[in-house]
Design an enzyme around this catalytic site. Structure first.
Site, short mmCIF file in Angstrom:
data_model
loop_
_atom_site.label_atom_id
_atom_site.label_comp_id
_atom_site.label_asym_id
_atom_site.label_seq_id
_atom_site.Cartn_x
_atom_site.Cartn_y
_atom_site.Cartn_z
N ARG A 1 0.83 -1.21 0.00
CA ARG A 1 0.00 0.00 0.00
C ARG A 1 0.86 1.25 0.00
NH1 ARG A 1 -3.32 -0.91 5.36
NH2 ARG A 1 -1.86 -2.59 5.77
N ARG B 1 9.05 7.76 6.23
CA ARG B 1 8.71 9.11 6.70
C ARG B 1 9.29 9.39 8.09
NH1 ARG B 1 2.39 9.22 5.73
NH2 ARG B 1 2.62 11.13 6.97
N ASP C 1 0.19 5.41 1.48
CA ASP C 1 -0.76 6.23 2.23
C ASP C 1 -1.30 7.42 1.43
OD1 ASP C 1 -0.81 4.81 4.53
OD2 ASP C 1 0.75 5.97 5.54
#
Lengths: 257, 257
Positions: free
Chosen positions: B51, B199, B53
């Site tokens: 995935r 991140r 975000d």
């Protein structure tokens, strides 16, 4: 009363153009709203170097306005940027003489036009460059650029529905093309530009690039003064109002805020 | 039945992430809708490498799916791109062995993270790079990158609410920083990445860059296995899933469409 000169950048993607109009979000409207908030509700009218169309971007649009507001100089830029939406930014602010006029005092303007020539579109550039994935003859295009330079009647390169008053004689000081990787950048610097002129110039130059026309055709197109003889109008989203230069007097009179 | 491997790029700005969810527009949903149209209404389920975000971009996300549809090979890419919205593009398509799996067969992934360090934000990058206008000690950050390389338990760099099952040991093959003009690009290549890991790594490295932490702190943060000891999670819009590499067997088995 103090006159303020302001250099701004905006992403044209989500604007119906620069100038206030009944329907659609415009750059002028957003700036005037922000200035009105700063002025405790007093309406402020701004005057830009000129309009830009829907989808056209700016890296260095200039406007002026008058205000009685006294804001500590170093805070001005930050204050207005806080009130502006994220697709408009003030880059420079300066106090100028009350004789400065953002439109009438323009000495020259520079526009750039970005073309993405790679086969597969780069989606991150889809709103910021015209995707035109065809082999281009850059030499022929450069020759055409040279022919565009100088003072000409550019009627053939002005939108037919322009409503431009007065003559259509303009001077192009510089027209050139730069190719870097998959990107071609057109640069035009001139005394002024007619409605849609840069986009019609680019559309015509691209047709020269793919061999539909020859560089020397530029001269007969100019002479014809007929919009039908020039190329298609290239789309708005590749175009940037890059820089506006003013008369020296204002350069001297200005005081950095 | 034929298995198809697909490399795509997407601009994450207007997606609520990759994976289908009840509310919000997702990448997976848009692709499955397009494939369903191509398959005369038969629902198609795609399986991605992983995935991404909300707000995260992709330059080389990979998915696979199975189809009975026979489309002339050279038309496939064009056909699906016509049906996809402008913020998703198929870059490569190939028929692969039915044993290929876009998630389980991942050998390594590369992420890049873009930071805009100039004082005034470049509005044309506002959705594509994190604006962080502070002086950065690049040497110290590079030292920290070196310490991140290798096999470690990255629990401290995984979002606390991740729901990640199994161990949090991952291998970073390469972590480095490149500075070009006003832009800093972080590149991380590894066996796999935990939820929000890149991140959090970037957020921590930026804190090292501004002197809040030292490069050598990386080791104690890793050892602590405590998310609270790492830096802030850098915003999504600077992050790009750049490339996904697969086992050699699939590289050999694939047939270019």
């Amino acid at each position: 009363m103090q006159r303020i000169k302001c250099v701004i950048s905006y992403d044209g993607s989500e604007f119906s153009g620069y100038q206030v109009q009944p329907n659609g979000r415009t750059v002028q409207e957003e700036i005037e709203k922000a200035l009105q908030k700063m002025s405790k509700g007093n309406p402020i009218r701004i005057t830009a170097s000129g309009r830009t169309d829907a989808g056209v971007h700016a890296k260095g649009q200039v406007f002026h306005y008058d205000t009685e507001l006294e804001i500590p100089e170093d805070r001005w830029k930050k204050a207005i940027n806080t009130l502006l939406p994220p697709d408009i930014r003030v880059l420079e602010i300066e106090k100028v003489s009350s004789s400065f006029h953002a439109r009438f005092d323009v000495r020259e303007k520079t526009y750039k036009y970005f073309v993405d020539v790679q086969e597969d579109i780069d989606i991150f550039k889809r709103k910021y460059a015209y995707h035109y994935p065809y082999p281009l003859d850059l030499d022929e295009m450069s020759k055409a650029c040279e022919l565009l330079q100088g003072e000409h009647d550019f009627t053939a390169f002005c939108a037919a529905n322009s409503g431009v008053k007065g003559d259509k004689i303009r001077t192009i000081y510089q027209a050139h093309i730069k190719c870097t990787g998959n990107q071609i950048v057109f640069t035009f610097t001139g005394s002024g530009f007619l409605y849609n002129m840069v986009r019609i110039l680019v559309g015509t130059l691209l047709e020269i690039g793919v061999g539909k026309r020859r560089a020397s055709d530029i001269l007969s197109i100019i002479e014809s003064k007929d919009r039908n003889n020039a190329g298609k109008t290239a789309p708005a989203h590749g175009l940037y109002l890059w820089k506006v230069r003013y008369e020296e007097k204002n350069e001297k009179q200005r005081v950095r805020v």
